[in-house]
Design a protein around this motif. Structure first.
Motif, PDB file in Angstrom:
ATOM      1  N   LYS A 114       2.699  -4.466  25.842  1.00  0.00           N
ATOM      2  CA  LYS A 114       1.298  -5.183  25.374  1.00  0.00           C
ATOM      3  C   LYS A 114       1.233  -5.789  24.201  1.00  0.00           C
ATOM      4  N   LYS A 115       1.262  -6.856  24.860  1.00  0.00           N
ATOM      5  CA  LYS A 115       1.965  -8.206  23.157  1.00  0.00           C
ATOM      6  C   LYS A 115       0.216  -8.201  22.039  1.00  0.00           C
ATOM      7  N   LYS A 116      -0.722  -7.591  22.585  1.00  0.00           N
ATOM      8  CA  LYS A 116      -1.912  -7.144  21.332  1.00  0.00           C
ATOM      9  C   LYS A 116      -1.741  -6.126  20.572  1.00  0.00           C
ATOM     10  N   ASP A 117      -0.820  -5.026  20.972  1.00  0.00           N
ATOM     11  CA  ASP A 117      -0.767  -3.455  20.990  1.00  0.00           C
ATOM     12  C   ASP A 117       0.028  -3.496  19.524  1.00  0.00           C
ATOM     13  N   ILE A 118       0.961  -4.386  19.529  1.00  0.00           N
ATOM     14  CA  ILE A 118       2.047  -4.558  18.194  1.00  0.00           C
ATOM     15  C   ILE A 118       1.964  -4.047  17.194  1.00  0.00           C
ATOM     16  N   PHE A 119       3.007  -3.206  16.797  1.00  0.00           N
ATOM     17  CA  PHE A 119       2.357  -2.516  15.360  1.00  0.00           C
ATOM     18  C   PHE A 119       4.017  -2.493  14.134  1.00  0.00           C
ATOM     19  N   VAL A 120       4.192  -2.403  13.536  1.00  0.00           N
ATOM     20  CA  VAL A 120       5.285  -2.951  12.005  1.00  0.00           C
ATOM     21  C   VAL A 120       5.294  -1.556  11.246  1.00  0.00           C
ATOM     22  N   LEU A 121       6.090  -0.506  11.683  1.00  0.00           N
ATOM     23  CA  LEU A 121       6.309   0.341  10.625  1.00  0.00           C
ATOM     24  C   LEU A 121       6.640   0.214   9.627  1.00  0.00           C
ATOM     25  N   ARG A 122       6.427   0.360   8.353  1.00  0.00           N
ATOM     26  CA  ARG A 122       7.027   0.124   6.852  1.00  0.00           C
ATOM     27  C   ARG A 122       7.324   0.643   5.794  1.00  0.00           C
ATOM     28  N   ARG A 123       7.760   0.831   5.507  1.00  0.00           N
ATOM     29  CA  ARG A 123       8.061   2.598   4.231  1.00  0.00           C
ATOM     30  C   ARG A 123       7.189   1.889   2.540  1.00  0.00           C
ATOM     31  N   LYS A 124       7.004   2.497   2.467  1.00  0.00           N
ATOM     32  CA  LYS A 124       6.306   2.163   0.935  1.00  0.00           C
ATOM     33  C   LYS A 124       5.933   3.882   0.173  1.00  0.00           C
ATOM     34  N   GLU A 125       5.792   3.219  -1.026  1.00  0.00           N
ATOM     35  CA  GLU A 125       6.532   4.122  -1.791  1.00  0.00           C
ATOM     36  C   GLU A 125       5.029   5.249  -1.908  1.00  0.00           C
ATOM     37  N   THR A 126       4.065   4.727  -1.098  1.00  0.00           N
ATOM     38  CA  THR A 126       2.489   5.498  -1.211  1.00  0.00           C
ATOM     39  C   THR A 126       2.982   5.890   0.486  1.00  0.00           C
ATOM     40  N   GLY A 127       4.011   6.691   1.055  1.00  0.00           N
ATOM     41  CA  GLY A 127       4.283   6.099   2.890  1.00  0.00           C
ATOM     42  C   GLY A 127       4.144   5.156   3.712  1.00  0.00           C
ATOM     43  N   GLU A 128       4.301   5.487   4.500  1.00  0.00           N
ATOM     44  CA  GLU A 128       4.277   4.279   5.835  1.00  0.00           C
ATOM     45  C   GLU A 128       3.012   3.315   5.744  1.00  0.00           C
ATOM     46  N   ALA A 129       3.094   2.699   6.075  1.00  0.00           N
ATOM     47  CA  ALA A 129       2.083   2.105   6.120  1.00  0.00           C
ATOM     48  C   ALA A 129       2.367   0.875   7.796  1.00  0.00           C
ATOM     49  N   VAL A 130       1.371   0.917   8.158  1.00  0.00           N
ATOM     50  CA  VAL A 130       1.437   0.676   9.852  1.00  0.00           C
ATOM     51  C   VAL A 130       0.814  -0.635  10.063  1.00  0.00           C
ATOM     52  N   ILE A 131       1.604  -2.310   9.975  1.00  0.00           N
ATOM     53  CA  ILE A 131       0.670  -3.167  10.070  1.00  0.00           C
ATOM     54  C   ILE A 131       0.104  -3.468  12.196  1.00  0.00           C
ATOM     55  N   PRO A 132      -0.528  -3.605  12.123  1.00  0.00           N
ATOM     56  CA  PRO A 132      -0.754  -4.806  13.260  1.00  0.00           C
ATOM     57  C   PRO A 132      -0.014  -5.871  13.731  1.00  0.00           C
ATOM     58  N   VAL A 133      -0.088  -6.359  14.434  1.00  0.00           N
ATOM     59  CA  VAL A 133       0.748  -7.275  15.135  1.00  0.00           C
ATOM     60  C   VAL A 133      -0.085  -7.811  16.460  1.00  0.00           C
ATOM     61  N   ASN A 134      -0.503  -8.864  16.898  1.00  0.00           N
ATOM     62  CA  ASN A 134      -1.072  -9.169  18.122  1.00  0.00           C
ATOM     63  C   ASN A 134      -0.414 -10.788  18.027  1.00  0.00           C
ATOM     64  N   TYR A 135       0.832 -10.664  18.932  1.00  0.00           N
ATOM     65  CA  TYR A 135       1.209 -11.754  19.226  1.00  0.00           C
ATOM     66  C   TYR A 135       1.257 -13.521  20.120  1.00  0.00           C
ATOM     67  N   LEU A 136      -0.477 -11.795  20.875  1.00  0.00           N
ATOM     68  CA  LEU A 136      -0.889 -14.067  21.604  1.00  0.00           C
ATOM     69  C   LEU A 136      -2.038 -14.118  20.401  1.00  0.00           C
ATOM     70  N   ASP A 137      -2.563 -13.696  19.722  1.00  0.00           N
ATOM     71  CA  ASP A 137      -3.295 -14.070  18.764  1.00  0.00           C
ATOM     72  C   ASP A 137      -1.804 -15.481  17.436  1.00  0.00           C
ATOM     73  N   ILE A 138      -1.580 -14.499  17.257  1.00  0.00           N
ATOM     74  CA  ILE A 138      -0.317 -15.954  16.737  1.00  0.00           C
ATOM     75  C   ILE A 138       0.762 -17.244  17.157  1.00  0.00           C
ATOM     76  N   ILE A 139       0.429 -16.407  18.651  1.00  0.00           N
ATOM     77  CA  ILE A 139       0.950 -17.677  19.547  1.00  0.00           C
ATOM     78  C   ILE A 139       0.385 -18.996  20.161  1.00  0.00           C
ATOM     79  N   SER A 140      -0.941 -17.716  19.695  1.00  0.00           N
ATOM     80  CA  SER A 140      -2.084 -19.367  19.867  1.00  0.00           C
ATOM     81  C   SER A 140      -2.920 -20.050  19.141  1.00  0.00           C
ATOM     82  N   GLY A 141      -2.292 -19.225  17.954  1.00  0.00           N
ATOM     83  CA  GLY A 141      -2.382 -19.922  16.320  1.00  0.00           C
ATOM     84  C   GLY A 141      -4.035 -19.332  15.366  1.00  0.00           C
ATOM     85  N   LYS A 142      -3.763 -18.626  16.707  1.00  0.00           N
ATOM     86  CA  LYS A 142      -6.021 -17.795  16.128  1.00  0.00           C
ATOM     87  C   LYS A 142      -4.944 -17.037  14.594  1.00  0.00           C
TER      88      LYS A 142
END
Length: 192
Positions: A147-175
């Motif tokens: 599901k290329k629109k629903d990818i996410f990155v889990l990143r540890r921060k001092e305040t806890g886990e951050a969830v960063i959404p990544v939409n592969y289709l928007d990136i490769i289309s240039g949007k």
């Protein structure tokens, strides 16, 4: 050509197109200094002092390395330059004007992870600046169920886990080229 080969070729072509559009006047980004951590392998070379030169030192779980006479020295959390300066101070007890070189032989401490619908899930070394698109290429691309629109990155921060959404289709289309974020050590990329 197999489906995997086609996906790999398309991904390479898209990555080339995305990165070739960088303006010539863009500022050169400073590379951050690599911070030593558990598992990294270093060489400590002391000029004209073979007794203090040690090659292939691995930073232990406690973050330290061991040198002759000096014993345990903290290496974790320091750059090679910082460790060099510290060792030169410590070695003044034994050598009049020590000249130390610290070389990173193998970067093993900084890793990132890719899980889910990619061809090769797992743990990967982070030895240079890497974006999510490049991470997908390293993992061999997506499976057909990704599901290329629903990818996410889990990143540890001092305040806890951050969830960063990544939409592969928007990136490769240039949007959304800004969505092609830089991966950090210990990031986990999840492709549902």
């Amino acid at each position: 050509m197999s489906c995997r080969q086609v996906v790999a070729v398309v991904l390479v072509v898209l990555l080339a197109g995305v990165f070739s559009g960088t303006p010539a006047r863009a500022k050169k980004r400073e590379e951050p200094n690599y911070t030593l951590g558990y598992g990294d392998v270093i060489d400590v070379l002391v000029w004209k002092e073979a007794d203090f030169t040690v090659e292939g030192l691995t930073v232990r779980l406690d973050g330290k390395i061991t040198l002759p006479l000096v014993n345990d020295i903290r290496a974790e959390g320091q750059t090679t330059r910082q460790l060099k300066a510290h060792l030169e101070i410590v070695l003044r007890k034994y050598i009049e004007s020590p000249v130390v070189t610290v070389l990173l032989k193998e970067a093993r401490s900084q890793r990132f992870y890719i899980l889910g619908e990619v061809m090769q899930t797992g743990e990967y070394s982070l030895t240079k600046e890497l974006t999510v698109l490049q991470a997908f290429a390293i993992a061999g691309g997506f499976t057909e169920w990704a599901k290329k629109k629903d990818i996410f990155v889990l990143r540890r921060k001092e305040t806890g886990e951050a969830v960063i959404p990544v939409n592969y289709l928007d990136i490769i289309s240039g949007k959304d080229l800004k969505g092609n974020i830089v991966i950090r050590a210990d990031d986990t990329i999840v492709v549902p």
